[in-house]
Design an enzyme around this catalytic site. Structure first.
Site, PDB file in Angstrom:
ATOM      1  N   SER A 125       0.835  -1.183   0.000  1.00  0.00           N
ATOM      2  CA  SER A 125       0.000   0.000   0.000  1.00  0.00           C
ATOM      3  C   SER A 125       0.886   1.254   0.000  1.00  0.00           C
ATOM      4  CB  SER A 125      -0.954  -0.033   1.198  1.00  0.00           C
ATOM      5  OG  SER A 125      -2.065   0.797   0.966  1.00  0.00           O
ATOM      6  N   LYS A 177     -20.670  18.368   8.753  1.00  0.00           N
ATOM      7  CA  LYS A 177     -19.508  18.635   9.598  1.00  0.00           C
ATOM      8  C   LYS A 177     -19.282  17.554  10.646  1.00  0.00           C
ATOM      9  CE  LYS A 177     -16.035  21.236  10.591  1.00  0.00           C
ATOM     10  NZ  LYS A 177     -14.927  21.368   9.623  1.00  0.00           N
TER      11      LYS A 177
END
Length: 310
Positions: A125, A177
């Site tokens: 990765s 948010k």
């Protein structure tokens, strides 16, 4: 009395001369049997081990890891040493932060001296992301690499909050948010998926450019799966199969030098080496002592998720 004073002065001068010569000897002499003053050609070895993070924000039970600041400092050291003709990066990492991986990859691309990556047990990765820009990659047959993809994990911490007696109240401006502190809506899942897809495309592009592969070819490999070193070589993800010395020899060959002096840069500071703890690990221990291990666990989880990771 004067004779005794002269003897003392003589001893002081002798000791001073001895330490001066010893210091010069330490500075000039290397364990490889050469002298730095002779400017012998060197291959610098930089060890990059652990998870990739933007800063040294390791937790209580994690290693120092790989940060852009650390990599930059080590590469700058190699760049500034005119006797260093090539660099070997020993990469052993399962990946980590997207932004940090990209910053490190950029530092490697901007280094003019030849760079060879030697993969350890795992360079997957983000560990592969920072390896891709190198001039050459050497892996062991059993190295685990690849895992080209992006992952984000969202955790429901309500049970842990309840256990700790913590109640939260949210006041927000902006519909999404607080999306990371509660269960996602279907719209928010789609929004975050688009972000993940964008970062995924950046990963594919970086590999294609670094390994001189076609983008569509890389897409076929970018399933998130791990490959052995042997498989990775067949797929064009690594250049050679071999060991540490093979990586050194390849770096020397790229630099056009013979019988290089190998200089391994220390991965940790003297303090960290002696006490086996990084500064952040010590801070975590102090927090665990005063606030409890549950608090430290919660703090660590809040910092780790849901940041996208390579």
């Amino acid at each position: 009395m004067k004779k005794k004073t002269k003897i003392i002065i003589g001893i002081i001068i002798a000791v001073a001369v001895f330490f001066y010569l010893a210091t010069i000897g330490v500075l000039l002499f290397t364990v490889d049997g050469g002298f730095k003053g002779l400017k012998k050609d060197k291959v610098a070895v930089i060890s990059l081990s652990g998870s990739i993070a933007d800063s040294g924000g390791e937790g209580l039970m994690t290693s120092a890891g790989i940060t852009p600041d650390f990599v930059r400092a080590q590469l700058n050291r190699a760049k500034s040493d005119s006797s260093v003709k090539a660099i070997v990066l020993r990469v052993d990492s399962p990946g980590g932060s997207v932004g940090a991986s990209q910053e490190i990859a950029q530092e490697i691309k901007e280094t003019e001296k030849p760079i060879v990556v030697f993969m350890g047990d795992m360079a997957a990765s983000g560990g592969y992301y920072i390896s891709a820009p190198a001039d050459k990659i050497v892996a062991k047959k059993g190295t685990l690499t690849g895992s080209i993809g992006v992952i984000s994990q969202f955790m429901d911490l309500s049970g842990l909050y309840e256990k700790l007696g913590i109640k939260t109240e949210t006041i927000k401006s902006g519909e999404h948010k607080d999306m990371f502190s509660r269960e996602l809506t279907e719209e928010e899942r789609e929004l975050w998926q688009s972000v993940s897809d964008e970062l995924y495309g950046q990963f594919i592009k970086e590999v294609a450019e670094g390994r001189n592969l076609d983008v569509e070819e890389v897409k076929k490999l970018a399933t998130g799966e791990l490959f052995s070193g042997t498989q990775a070589k067949k797929l064009g993800l690594v250049d050679e199969l071999g060991g540490y010395q093979d990586a050194i020899d390849l770096a020397a060959e790229l630099a056009g030098i013979e019988e290089p002096v190998v200089e391994e840069y220390p991965a940790r500071t003297f303090f960290e080496s002696v006490f086996s703890f990084t500064g952040s690990e010590i801070r975590s221990l102090i927090k665990a002592k005063f606030f409890g291990s549950d608090y430290v666990m919660l703090e660590s989880l809040k910092e780790s998720f849901p940041v996208p990771r390579y």
